[in-house]
Design an enzyme around this catalytic site. Structure first.
Site, mmCIF file in Angstrom:
data_model
loop_
_atom_site.group_PDB
_atom_site.id
_atom_site.type_symbol
_atom_site.label_atom_id
_atom_site.label_comp_id
_atom_site.label_asym_id
_atom_site.label_seq_id
_atom_site.Cartn_x
_atom_site.Cartn_y
_atom_site.Cartn_z
ATOM 1 N N ASP A 19 0.769 -1.355 0.079
ATOM 2 C CA ASP A 19 -0.022 0.054 -0.234
ATOM 3 C C ASP A 19 0.880 1.194 0.038
ATOM 4 O O ASP A 19 0.683 2.113 0.812
ATOM 5 C CB ASP A 19 -0.825 0.120 1.392
ATOM 6 C CG ASP A 19 -1.624 -1.192 1.263
ATOM 7 O OD1 ASP A 19 -2.214 -1.759 0.504
ATOM 8 O OD2 ASP A 19 -1.976 -1.774 2.588
ATOM 9 N N GLU A 74 -10.634 -12.059 -6.177
ATOM 10 C CA GLU A 74 -10.833 -12.289 -4.882
ATOM 11 C C GLU A 74 -12.126 -11.944 -4.415
ATOM 12 O O GLU A 74 -13.233 -12.437 -4.060
ATOM 13 C CB GLU A 74 -9.880 -11.461 -4.097
ATOM 14 C CG GLU A 74 -10.183 -12.120 -2.519
ATOM 15 C CD GLU A 74 -9.262 -11.568 -1.502
ATOM 16 O OE1 GLU A 74 -8.953 -11.967 -0.570
ATOM 17 O OE2 GLU A 74 -8.772 -10.276 -1.495
HETATM 18 C C1 6LW Z 1 -5.499 -2.031 2.582
HETATM 19 C C2 6LW Z 1 -6.444 -2.327 1.425
HETATM 20 C C3 6LW Z 1 -6.147 -3.709 1.223
HETATM 21 O O1 6LW Z 1 -5.806 -1.256 3.303
HETATM 22 O O2 6LW Z 1 -5.498 -4.431 2.157
HETATM 23 O O3 6LW Z 1 -6.995 -5.695 0.011
HETATM 24 C C4 6LW Z 1 -5.531 -3.611 3.106
HETATM 25 N N1 6LW Z 1 -6.718 -4.244 0.193
HETATM 26 O O4 6LW Z 1 -6.216 -1.635 0.409
HETATM 27 C C5 6LW Z 1 -4.436 -3.862 4.067
HETATM 28 O O5 6LW Z 1 -3.254 -3.690 3.763
#
Ligand code: 6LW
Length: 524
Positions: A58, A206
Site C-alpha cells: 500500500d 478475490e
Molecule cells: C489495504 C487495502 C487492502 O488497506 O489491504 O486488500 C489493506 N486491500 O487496500 C491492508 O493492506
C-alpha cells in the site's frame, strides 16, 4: 562472558560450516546491496523490481521538491509507519517511524503535504474497530503529533483539495468526507461519490472491493486511481483502474483502458498487482508505484513496484512496464541515496522503528527494552512467542540467514523465530535448562531437550521456504537442529492479516533475554 571470550567465540561462529544450499531454477539477476540484500538499481542505467523488497504494501508516495517520501502499511508492528526517502524513485533509505503509539493494525495510508505541513491519514483498528486517524508534522523527519481519531468508519483514505480550496478524504467504496482547513477534523458525513468500473463477472478475482483511492490534479482534470479485485486470493485478483472528472464533485468518467494494470496469469513474476499512486519523476516524466506479491513468495508480503507511465493525447495515461519481470530504464536525472540498511546489529545504535518492531505491543512496550554495552536486554512478557510481542524485522530475500546470540536470564526463555503472527510461527528457544522447539505456533514438548548453557547462539536459514535452525552452546560448536521445516504456506491467504514471515527474537516468562550480535546475510 568476558569480552575476549566473546571475541573468540564470534570468530568461531562466523566461520562455522553449515549445510549447503539447495539448488533451484534460475531467477532474475537482481543487484546486490549491503549484506547481499536484493537491490533494484542494477548500476547500468536500469532497475529490476521490486524497488523495496519484502513487506512494503500500500505505498503512499509524496514528491516534495527533489525529494520523495514513501510509507507503507505497518499493521501491528510498532514503532510503525516507517518513512523512507529517495531522490530517484528506485533507491530508498529509511528515515524512521512516524507512529510510536499503538492504535491497532495500520492499513493503507495517505502521506500528503498541504500548506507547508505534512499529514499522514492512517486507517487503523483500535479495539478491533476501524477508524481513520491523522498525524501531522512541520518537518517530515518529525516530531510527529499524537494520532487524532477522525471517527471515520472506513479504510484507505486519499486526500484531495477541491477547486473550491476545500479539503476532502476519499475512502473505500468510493465515498468521500470533508475535512476542516487544518485537516484535523471532519466536515459533514461520508457520502458515496463514485460507483467504480466493473470487470466482467467471470474474471478470477478475490472480490470487487473498490479501495485505495488516490487523487491527482493535472491539466484541468482530477484523476482518481484505485484498486479493485482484492489484494490477495487468486494471483489475478488485484487491478489498477482510473476515472477522471473536471471537478472534485464529479461526475467521474471511467478510463476506457480499465483495468490499466492486472496480473493476467499465474505464470507472471508479480501476482495481484494493484493499489497505485501516480508520481512525477525527477525529469518530469511520470511513474506509478504500487504493490504485488512475488510469484512463489507470498510469505514476503506485498512488495513495492515502480512502473513508468505515459500520458496520451486524450488526457489518459498508460503503463509501459509490461509484467515488470524485466529490467526497466532508471528514472532520469535522479540521484541515488544509499539504499536500504544493514540488518546486522551490534546494538550500539537504537534501530527500533527502522529495523526492529514489536509485534502487537502494549502502550508501554519500550519499557521492556534496556540498552547495555553491545547488547539489548528485553524483559520477558507472556508465556510463549504467541503472547510476548516478539521483536521482528522485515526481510526481502529468497534465501537468507539470521544469527543471534542470547543470554537467558532468570526463569524465562527466549529464542529465534520465523514469525507470521500469534497463530503461526516456527522457532527454537532456550530456557536456562532446556531447548524448546516451536512448530505450528506451539511448543512441541516431545522435542524438549535438556541443555545447560549461559549463552546460546541460534541461526535460522530460510532457503526458499526450507527452514533450518542451528544452535551453538558455550563451546561455540554449531549443531543442526534435527527438525527441518517448510514454510511456504505461512502467508495472508492462509492466516489473514496481510502480514509477512519475519525473523524475530522473543523473550517470554519471568526474567530478561540479553540479545547481542544479530547478523543477517542474504544468500539469494
Ligand atoms: C489495504 C487495502 C487492502 O488497506 O489491504 O486488500 C489493506 N486491500 O487496500 C491492508 O493492506
Amino acid at each position: 562472558m568476558t569480552s575476549s571470550r566473546r571475541a573468540a567465540l564470534k570468530t568461531i561462529l562466523a566461520g562455522a560450516a553449515i549445510a549447503p544450499q539447495l539448488t533451484h531454477a534460475a531467477e532474475p539477476k537482481w543487484g546486490r546491496g549491503i549484506e547481499g540484500q536484493r537491490r533494484a538499481d542494477l548500476g547500468n542505467g536500469t532497475y529490476l523490481n521490486p524497488i523495496l523488497s519484502g513487506d512494503h504494501p500500500d505505498p503512499t508516495i509524496l514528491k516534495d521538491g527533489d525529494d520523495y517520501y514513501m510509507t507503507f502499511s505497518s499493521f501491528l508492528s510498532y514503532p510503525g509507519v516507517i518513512l523512507w526517502h529517495s531522490r530517484d524513485l528506485v533507491n530508498w533509505a529509511p528515515i524512521g517511524p512516524a507512529l510510536t503509539k499503538p492504535i491497532g493494525s495500520v492499513w493503507a495510508m495517505d502521506l500528503v503535504k498541504h500548506n507547508g505541513r505534512y499529514f499522514i491519514y492512517i486507517p487503523a483498528t483500535p479495539d478491533g474497530k476501524g477508524t481513520i486517524f491523522v498525524i501531522w508534522a512541520d518537518n517530515i523527519r518529525g516530531p510527529w503529533s499524537d494520532p487524532i481519531d477522525l471517527h471515520i468508519e472506513a479504510i484507505d483514505p486519499g486526500h484531495a483539495v477541491g477547486e473550491d480550496g476545500k479539503r476532502y478524504l476519499f475512502v473505500n467504496g468510493v465515498r468521500r468526507i470533508g475535512l476542516t482547513d487544518d485537516g484535523l477534523a471532519t466536515v459533514g458525513t461520508l457520502e458515496k461519490v463514485y460507483e467504480p468500473w466493473r470487470y466482467p463477472s467471470d474474471w478470477v478475482v478475490e472480490m470487487f472491493a473498490p479501495e485505495g483511492p488516490k487523487l491527482l490534479r493535472r491539466n484541468g482534470w482530477y484523476y482518481l486511481v484505485l484498486a479493485v479485485g482484492g489484494t490477495s486470493g487468486p494471483p489475478t485478483s488485484h487491478m489498477v483502474i482510473a476515472a477522471r472528472s473536471r471537478s472534485i464533485h464529479g461526475p467521474w468518467e471511467n478510463c476506457p483502458q480499465n483495468p490499466l494494470v492486472r496480473t493476467r496469469s499465474a505464470d507472471e513474476r508479480w501476482w495481484s498487482r494493484g493499489h497505485a499512486t501516480l508520481v512525477e519523476g525527477p525529469a518530469g516524466d511520470w511513474w506509478m508505484v504500487y504493490h504485488g506479491y512475488e510469484n512463489g513468495y507470498r510469505t514476503l508480503g506485498r512488495q513495492t513496484l515502480l512502473e513508468p507511465i505515459e500520458w496520451t493525447a486524450d488526457g489518459w495515461f498508460k503503463p509501459k512496464g509490461g509484467d515488470l519481470s524485466s529490467p526497466l530504464p532508471m528514472p532520469k536525472k535522479g540521484t541515488a541515496v544509499q539504499p536500504g540498511f544493514a540488518k546486522s546489529d551490534d546494538f550500539t545504535k537504537n534501530k527500533f522503528g527502522v529495523q526492529w518492531c514489536f509485534f502487537n505491543p502494549g502502550q508501554d512496550e519500550m519499557k521492556r527494552v534496556r540498552f547495555e554495552q553491545g547488547a539489548v536486554s528485553i524483559a520477558g512478557k507472556g508465556t510463549s512467542p504467541a503472547d510476548c510481542s516478539p521483536l521482528a524485522c522485515i526481510v526481502g530475500d529468497h534465501v537468507y540467514e539470521a544469527t543471534v546470540t542470547l543470554e537467558i536470564g532468570g526463569a524465562g526463555h527466549g529464542g529465534l523465530l520465523l514469525h507470521y503472527n500469534e497463530h503461526m510461527f516456527v522457532g527454537v528457544g532456550f530456557s536456562a535448562t532446556h531447548m524448546l522447539t516451536y512448530q505450528y505456533a506451539r511448543e512441541q514438548s516431545w522435542m524438549r531437550e535438556a541443555v545447560k548453557a549461559s549463552t546460546v547462539h541460534i541461526r535460522v536459514r530460510n532457503d526458499r521456504h526450507i527452514v533450518t535452525f542451528f544452535y551453538a552452546l558455550d563451546d561455540g560448536k554449531w549443531i543442526q537442529h534435527p527438525w527441518q521445516m517448510e514454510t511456504s504456506g505461512m502467508h495472508h491467504n492462509v492466516f489473514g492479516g496481510f502480514l509477512s514471515l519475519q525473523p524475530a527474537v522473543y523473550s517470554a516468562g519471568e526474567g530478561a533475554v540479553h540479545m547481542r550480535d544479530f547478523q543477517y546475510r542474504a544468500l539469494a
